[in-house]
Design a protein around this motif. Structure first.
Motif, PDB file in Angstrom:
ATOM      1  N   CYS A 220     -17.456   0.015   2.718  1.00 33.09           N
ATOM      2  CA  CYS A 220     -16.406   0.550   2.837  1.00 33.09           C
ATOM      3  C   CYS A 220     -15.599   0.522   4.149  1.00 33.09           C
ATOM      4  O   CYS A 220     -14.648   0.978   4.484  1.00 33.09           O
TER       5      CYS A 220
ATOM      6  N   CYS B   1     -19.298   5.623   5.141  1.00 30.35           N
ATOM      7  CA  CYS B   1     -17.709   5.419   5.676  1.00 30.35           C
ATOM      8  C   CYS B   1     -17.500   6.262   6.906  1.00 30.35           C
ATOM      9  O   CYS B   1     -16.421   5.589   7.566  1.00 30.35           O
TER      10      CYS B   1
ATOM     11  N   TRP C  88     -13.158  -0.612  11.225  1.00 33.78           N
ATOM     12  CA  TRP C  88     -12.442   0.458  10.655  1.00 33.78           C
ATOM     13  C   TRP C  88     -12.875   0.461   9.202  1.00 33.78           C
ATOM     14  O   TRP C  88     -13.373  -0.304   8.596  1.00 33.78           O
TER      15      TRP C  88
ATOM     16  N   ARG D 128     -11.232   3.167  -0.140  1.00 35.89           N
ATOM     17  CA  ARG D 128     -10.674   2.481  -0.796  1.00 35.89           C
ATOM     18  C   ARG D 128     -11.107   0.888  -1.257  1.00 35.89           C
ATOM     19  O   ARG D 128     -11.028   0.192  -1.954  1.00 35.89           O
TER      20      ARG D 128
ATOM     21  N   ASP E  26      -9.061   9.089  13.608  1.00 32.52           N
ATOM     22  CA  ASP E  26      -9.750   8.118  13.140  1.00 32.52           C
ATOM     23  C   ASP E  26     -10.883   8.037  14.158  1.00 32.52           C
ATOM     24  O   ASP E  26     -12.031   7.554  14.042  1.00 32.52           O
TER      25      ASP E  26
ATOM     26  N   GLY F 129      -4.229   3.829   8.949  1.00 34.41           N
ATOM     27  CA  GLY F 129      -5.303   4.980   9.716  1.00 34.41           C
ATOM     28  C   GLY F 129      -4.524   5.634  10.568  1.00 34.41           C
ATOM     29  O   GLY F 129      -3.444   5.611  10.828  1.00 34.41           O
TER      30      GLY F 129
ATOM     31  N   ASP G 138     -12.517   2.646   5.191  1.00 36.36           N
ATOM     32  CA  ASP G 138     -11.671   3.159   4.021  1.00 36.36           C
ATOM     33  C   ASP G 138     -12.400   2.996   2.848  1.00 36.36           C
ATOM     34  O   ASP G 138     -12.790   2.103   2.458  1.00 36.36           O
TER      35      ASP G 138
ATOM     36  N   ARG H 172      -3.457  -3.762   2.831  1.00 32.30           N
ATOM     37  CA  ARG H 172      -3.571  -2.893   3.877  1.00 32.30           C
ATOM     38  C   ARG H 172      -4.034  -3.351   5.165  1.00 32.30           C
ATOM     39  O   ARG H 172      -4.184  -2.568   6.042  1.00 32.30           O
TER      40      ARG H 172
END
Length: 268
Positions: free
Chosen positions: A260, A166, A199, A203, A70, A66, A201, A215
């Motif tokens: 997400c 997200c 958080w 992905r 963010d 991150g 993401d 990650r």
């Protein structure tokens, strides 16, 4: 070995552990092959060097990908990381990423990685245990369309990220804190949540479990004298994609209130 030399030669003996965490955490983040490896290095080398005599305390390392930005709302109203820590009036000392006794943060710009160090008293293991599954149930039913609706009707969906949920890290964090705070409220009615970090993401939605967990770094350190007492900590923290508890990408099924975003919480 290079890290150990740097650790002992560069650190100020009288420095607060948080300041050293920021310095060496950044060094490790820049060089670790994966984020699990980064937290493991902090667990094996940093914490024992600085906190070997830290009685009745445990130290969490949480790392993920991150940017600093963010944490700020962008031009279309998205927030991709949100932090909460217990009110200083309840703790008796300030609570912020830069000054709290319970929280330290290291940031590596290249690549974009963030690492948190969280201090927890083992005394919380004597308190009433939070029921995280109740909170997940309540969140999933209070806003079942969380993943499919933007922050507000005024938002231009075409300008958002591919997934409209997200950019709602702050809203998901507030949902966790609000429900856990109600559940763990003291007799005086004050919220009783130690920390919450959300958080997001995109992905997370498509990657394999192995890619996701590479990650995210996560370890817990206690001094050898406290290892037995630290076993009860597992009842007081929750991470909804915890690779120590599940190898499934959606480890909190059927509570798919956010595919997400991920939240790490410690309560009380």
């Amino acid at each position: 070995m290079i890290f150990k030399i740097l650790l002992f030669c560069s650190a100020s003996v009288n420095a607060d552990w948080r300041e050293n965490f920021k310095e060496f955490g950044d060094w490790v983040l820049r060089r670790a092959e994966t984020l699990p490896a980064a937290c493991q290095t902090m667990n094996d080398e940093f914490f024992p060097a600085f906190l070997a005599d830290a009685k009745n305390k445990a130290y969490f390392c949480l790392a993920f990908e991150g940017k600093e930005s963010d944490e700020q709302m962008n031009s279309v109203g998205e927030v991709f990381r949100a932090l909460y820590c217990q009110d200083s009036a309840d703790l008796g000392y300030p609570c912020s990423p830069d000054s709290s006794l319970i929280l330290a943060k290291a940031v590596s710009v290249l690549p974009d990685r963030v690492m948190y160090g969280i201090e927890v008293s083992l005394g919380i293991s004597t308190r009433r245990r939070p029921k995280f599954i109740h909170t997940k149930w309540n969140i999933s039913h209070s806003d079942p369309e969380f993943d499919f609706t933007p922050r507000s009707e005024e938002v231009d969906i075409a300008r958002l990220t591919k997934n409209v949920a997200c950019g709602k890290a702050d809203l998901l964090r507030d949902a966790w804190v609000g429900d856990l705070g109600t559940q763990m409220a003291s007799k005086g009615g004050s919220e009783n949540v130690h920390i919450a970090i959300t958080w997001c993401d995109e992905r997370f939605m498509t990657d394999s479990p192995e890619q996701i967990f590479n990650r995210v770094g996560f370890t817990i350190y206690t001094s050898p004298d406290n290892e037995a007492d630290a076993l009860d900590l597992k009842y007081f923290y929750h991470w909804d994609r915890d690779n120590l508890r599940s190898r499934q990408v959606n480890s909190w099924k059927p509570f798919l209130f956010s595919q997400c975003c991920s939240t790490f919480v410690i309560a009380p």
